[in-house]
Design an enzyme around this catalytic site. Structure first.
Site, PDB file in Angstrom:
ATOM      1  N   ARG A 257      74.891  60.458 -38.084  1.00  0.00           N
ATOM      2  CA  ARG A 257      75.758  61.276 -37.100  1.00  0.00           C
ATOM      3  C   ARG A 257      76.015  61.233 -36.538  1.00  0.00           C
ATOM      4  O   ARG A 257      76.980  60.562 -36.197  1.00  0.00           O
ATOM      5  CB  ARG A 257      74.283  60.300 -35.878  1.00  0.00           C
ATOM      6  CG  ARG A 257      73.888  60.979 -34.736  1.00  0.00           C
ATOM      7  CD  ARG A 257      73.260  60.271 -33.955  1.00  0.00           C
ATOM      8  NE  ARG A 257      74.712  59.346 -32.663  1.00  0.00           N
ATOM      9  CZ  ARG A 257      74.383  57.880 -32.675  1.00  0.00           C
ATOM     10  NH1 ARG A 257      72.758  57.409 -32.399  1.00  0.00           N
ATOM     11  NH2 ARG A 257      75.294  57.429 -31.858  1.00  0.00           N
ATOM     12  N   HIS A 261      74.329  59.068 -29.717  1.00  0.00           N
ATOM     13  CA  HIS A 261      73.036  60.003 -29.667  1.00  0.00           C
ATOM     14  C   HIS A 261      72.894  61.055 -29.107  1.00  0.00           C
ATOM     15  O   HIS A 261      71.761  61.614 -29.125  1.00  0.00           O
ATOM     16  CB  HIS A 261      72.247  58.732 -29.201  1.00  0.00           C
ATOM     17  CG  HIS A 261      70.617  58.393 -28.824  1.00  0.00           C
ATOM     18  ND1 HIS A 261      70.073  58.885 -29.993  1.00  0.00           N
ATOM     19  CD2 HIS A 261      69.859  58.679 -27.643  1.00  0.00           C
ATOM     20  CE1 HIS A 261      68.993  59.085 -29.282  1.00  0.00           C
ATOM     21  NE2 HIS A 261      68.924  58.306 -27.842  1.00  0.00           N
ATOM     22  N   TYR A 270      79.574  50.961 -30.156  1.00  0.00           N
ATOM     23  CA  TYR A 270      79.215  50.262 -31.133  1.00  0.00           C
ATOM     24  C   TYR A 270      79.989  50.824 -32.916  1.00  0.00           C
ATOM     25  O   TYR A 270      79.393  50.318 -33.628  1.00  0.00           O
ATOM     26  CB  TYR A 270      77.457  50.498 -31.073  1.00  0.00           C
ATOM     27  CG  TYR A 270      77.545  51.537 -30.940  1.00  0.00           C
ATOM     28  CD1 TYR A 270      76.590  52.702 -31.878  1.00  0.00           C
ATOM     29  CD2 TYR A 270      76.743  52.713 -29.946  1.00  0.00           C
ATOM     30  CE1 TYR A 270      77.125  53.717 -31.907  1.00  0.00           C
ATOM     31  CE2 TYR A 270      76.666  53.525 -29.834  1.00  0.00           C
ATOM     32  CZ  TYR A 270      75.834  54.302 -30.552  1.00  0.00           C
ATOM     33  OH  TYR A 270      75.332  55.503 -30.779  1.00  0.00           O
TER      34      TYR A 270
END
Lengths: 363, 323
Positions: A257, A261, A270
């Site tokens: 990805r 998100h 993160y």
């Protein structure tokens, strides 16, 4: 268990695989590339539209174009797809108007395309719930006698899309059990994009995801999710196996990805930029472009025309999204049931009467 | 004469004969005929594709039923016991209930979810729950409860024929007890309607499922004491059909609602609120509720304290009359 399936390297070199072969020619590869390029533009426009306040939210697919377009293009008209909320590339392949996808993220509806006509169910936001719907639908296909007849226009397969995070869900595991038990004609297409929002793959599984299938009693295969020749070939084989009555297959499309998100997410909290830079080298479009150019299968004109088509698409989406009709209060009430109850009709009528009390209200 | 269990079996059989798209799914419903034998003999006559023994996973049953419905089938799901419905709760409230709404009305969800509900059979934990309010609180679902063999026979067929998803509650303690004469010449009342099952003058008692019998027994006793109870079987919990209730309460001026479910935020609370809104000037006393206590369902040897029985109902009737 097959070894990792890659048929086109990140450098754009063709590779052989003992079990899978991509048999399409340059025309089809150009066409697959074209879909990926247009889907990437659709996605970029949607992210921009969200930043401009035209969409409430967007779930970007950037980086996953090969997984989605490969899986989408391998389908036949009669096949049926159960997507997550990120399958914009599969929606594109099924002929869903991108404006209908934007309509959902604008907050106008929950999906306005016809799932039956498109063979493409609405997006499902509860993680993994759609895997069971796919299996149930496939059980219906079996009861309709649309498996294993040998008629290419009749035999039907069903695809359940989900991500790496969803493999931890009970519903996905129950879907595996049901599909195996009834040998349902379903393909589980897992896009392992390495991150479930902020949680890495290691939080979901201690073994590669495709190996989970063995425990449920059906084959699993891991494919380079950024290689569209591989995702196409592997999906086509699994679909055909399902249509012939061979039962379910789990495909793990190993991808990344590249974006957040959703547009509310901040991945810098993160994960390291090094990781993103590493995956940029495996870009699904760049390798196909390199392959097409190196072999003389596509000219500068092809890429220039495609760029112009993408610009036109962007323009259509930007103009179109602002012209989408707003929902009406009546839709709230009238869509709850196929047969509205007197009780709900009374609530609707009372709200109508209330609205009519405002100055300047339409009579 | 036919029991409630046999009436459901006959109703299911009729629905399967009438529509080849009707498919039953559940745990142990095929070879065994269901733990309560409601589907007894159906797999033998209709085959394994139409009476489907499923893996032991409730979310899986309801979720795959969603897919079957999307493919054009009319799934009838059996949840083995009320307390086992919760693993399927997400599929029911997020998927089944919302499908018609979220597809902008393009896709209907003709599904029946049969749940043997309520207690009084001396069962172990999680086998005596009354979860109806949770489903009645969910827009998109319809919720009905049968209370006698004749209603059971017709209501299950009407529910299966409905284009909307229906949670169908069956009072398990009455499955094999009372019998009734099923006269097929008498047409059924519409599914989403309540029904006056005993005429009376002094207090209106509202019940559904297993408590209808309790209410009728209470009415018989009250009559000997000179009190006339009107008993209404609500039958449909979502939507509610309260016009006959309002008409009754306007006459009697008093109402008592009785159900096994926990009293707090139970169906009785909604019914009481609606009666108050519609019949405020006719009321001689506040609408009283008699229900299960706000405790988990107790172990079998204590359930007599939890279940609203004839005496607790008559106690509420007395309090209403002397308010």
């Amino acid at each position: 268990m097959s070894e990792f399936v890659q048929l086109l390297t990140p450098e754009g070199e063709r590779r052989e695989h003992p079990d899978y072969d991509y048999r399409g020619g340059p025309d089809q590869i150009r066409s697959l590339y074209r879909d990926m390029a247009l889907v990437r533009r659709f996605d970029a426009e949607a992210t921009a539209l969200q930043r401009h306040g035209e969409l409430g939210l967007w779930a970007p697919l950037v980086g996953q174009e090969a997984a989605q377009v490969g899986a989408g293009r391998a389908l036949r008209a009669q096949d049926h797809v159960f997507p997550t909320y990120r399958e914009h590339g599969v929606a594109w392949c099924r002929g869903v108007d991108p404006l209908q996808v934007l309509s959902l993220f604008r907050g106008i509806d929950y999906g306005s395309w016809d799932p039956v006509e498109k063979g493409f169910n609405l997006y499902t936001l509860v993680i993994g719930a759609q895997a069971l719907h796919a299996v149930g639908y496939a059980m219906g296909v079996q009861r309709d006698g649309a498996v294993g007849t040998g008629d290419p226009d009749r035999d039907t397969a069903v695809v359940a899309h989900f991500g790496d995070g969803a493999t931890s869900q009970g519903d996905v595991n129950e879907a595996f059990v049901f599909a195996a038990s009834y040998q349902a004609p379903v393909v589980f297409f897992c896009q392992n994009n390495q991150w479930a929002i902020s949680e890495p793959l290691e939080r979901q599984s201690r073994i590669p995801l495709y190996r989970r299938a063995e425990g449920f009693g059906f084959p699993g295969v891991q494919v380079d999710g950024n290689d569209i020749l591989a995702t196409y070939a592997v999906t086509q084989a699994a679909l055909q196996r399902a249509r012939e009555g061979g039962g379910p297959t789990l495909i793990e499309a190993y991808t990344y990805r590249m974006g957040a998100h959703t547009t509310t997410d901040d991945p810098t909290r993160y994960r390291l930029s090094d990781e993103v830079e590493h995956w940029k080298l495996k870009d699904p479009l760049a390798r196909v472009e390199a392959y097409l150019r190196r072999n003389g299968f596509a000219s500068d004109d092809f890429f220039a025309e495609l760029g112009a088509d993408a610009d036109a698409l962007g323009e259509r989406l930007r103009a179109g999204v602002r012209q989408l009709a707003e929902p009406t209060p009546h839709q709230l009430f009238d869509r709850v049931y196929a047969e509205i109850s007197d009780e709900l009709a009374a609530q609707r009528d009372a709200y109508d009467a209330y609205l009519a009390t405002f100055e300047g209200a339409a009579s | 004469m036919i029991t409630l269990a046999k009436a459901l079996n006959a109703g299911l059989r009729k629905a399967m004969e009438n529509d080849p798209k009707v498919v039953l799914l559940g745990e142990d419903i095929g070879r065994l005929g269901g733990v309560f034998r409601i589907t007894d003999g159906l797999q033998k006559d209709f085959g394994e594709d139409r009476v489907v023994d499923t893996p032991l996973a409730e979310s899986g049953i309801v979720g795959s039923a969603v897919g079957l419905a999307l493919r054009g089938y009319r799934p009838v799901v059996e949840i083995q016991f009320d307390g086992f419905v919760y693993p399927a709760y997400d599929q029911i409230v997020n998927q089944v209930a919302k499908m018609h709404f979220r597809t902008s009305g393009k896709i209907a969800m003709p599904m029946v979810i049969r749940i043997p509900f309520a207690g009084g059979i001396g069962a172990v934990e999680h086998h005596s729950e009354s979860p109806e309010a949770q489903f009645a609180h969910t827009p998109g679902l319809k919720v009905v409860a049968c209370s006698n063999p004749i209603d059971a026979y017709w209501m299950i067929q009407q529910a299966i024929a409905s284009p909307d998803p229906i949670v169908f509650l069956e009072p398990k303690r009455l499955y094999h007890s009372d019998k009734a004469e099923l006269d097929l010449a008498v047409p059924p009342v519409p599914l989403f309607s309540s029904r006056v099952v005993r005429r009376g003058e002094d207090v209106t008692v509202l019940a559904y499922g297993p408590t209808v019998k309790t209410a009728l027994n209470a009415a018989a006793v009250a009559e000997k004491e000179g009190t006339s109870l009107e008993v209404i079987d609500l039958r449909t919990l979502s939507p509610l059909d309260l016009a006959p209730v309002f008409a009754s309460v306007r006459r009697t001026g008093r109402a008592v609602v009785v159900h096994e479910a926990h009293t707090n935020l139970g169906m009785g609370a909604e019914v009481a609120a609606r009666i108050t809104e519609e019949c405020f000037h006719s009321l001689e006393a506040p609408v009283l509720r008699v229900g299960g206590f706000d405790t988990p369902y107790p172990p079998a040897r204590a359930e007599e304290h939890f279940l609203p029985d004839l005496d607790r109902l008559l106690d509420a009737v007395d309090r209403s009359l002397t308010w």
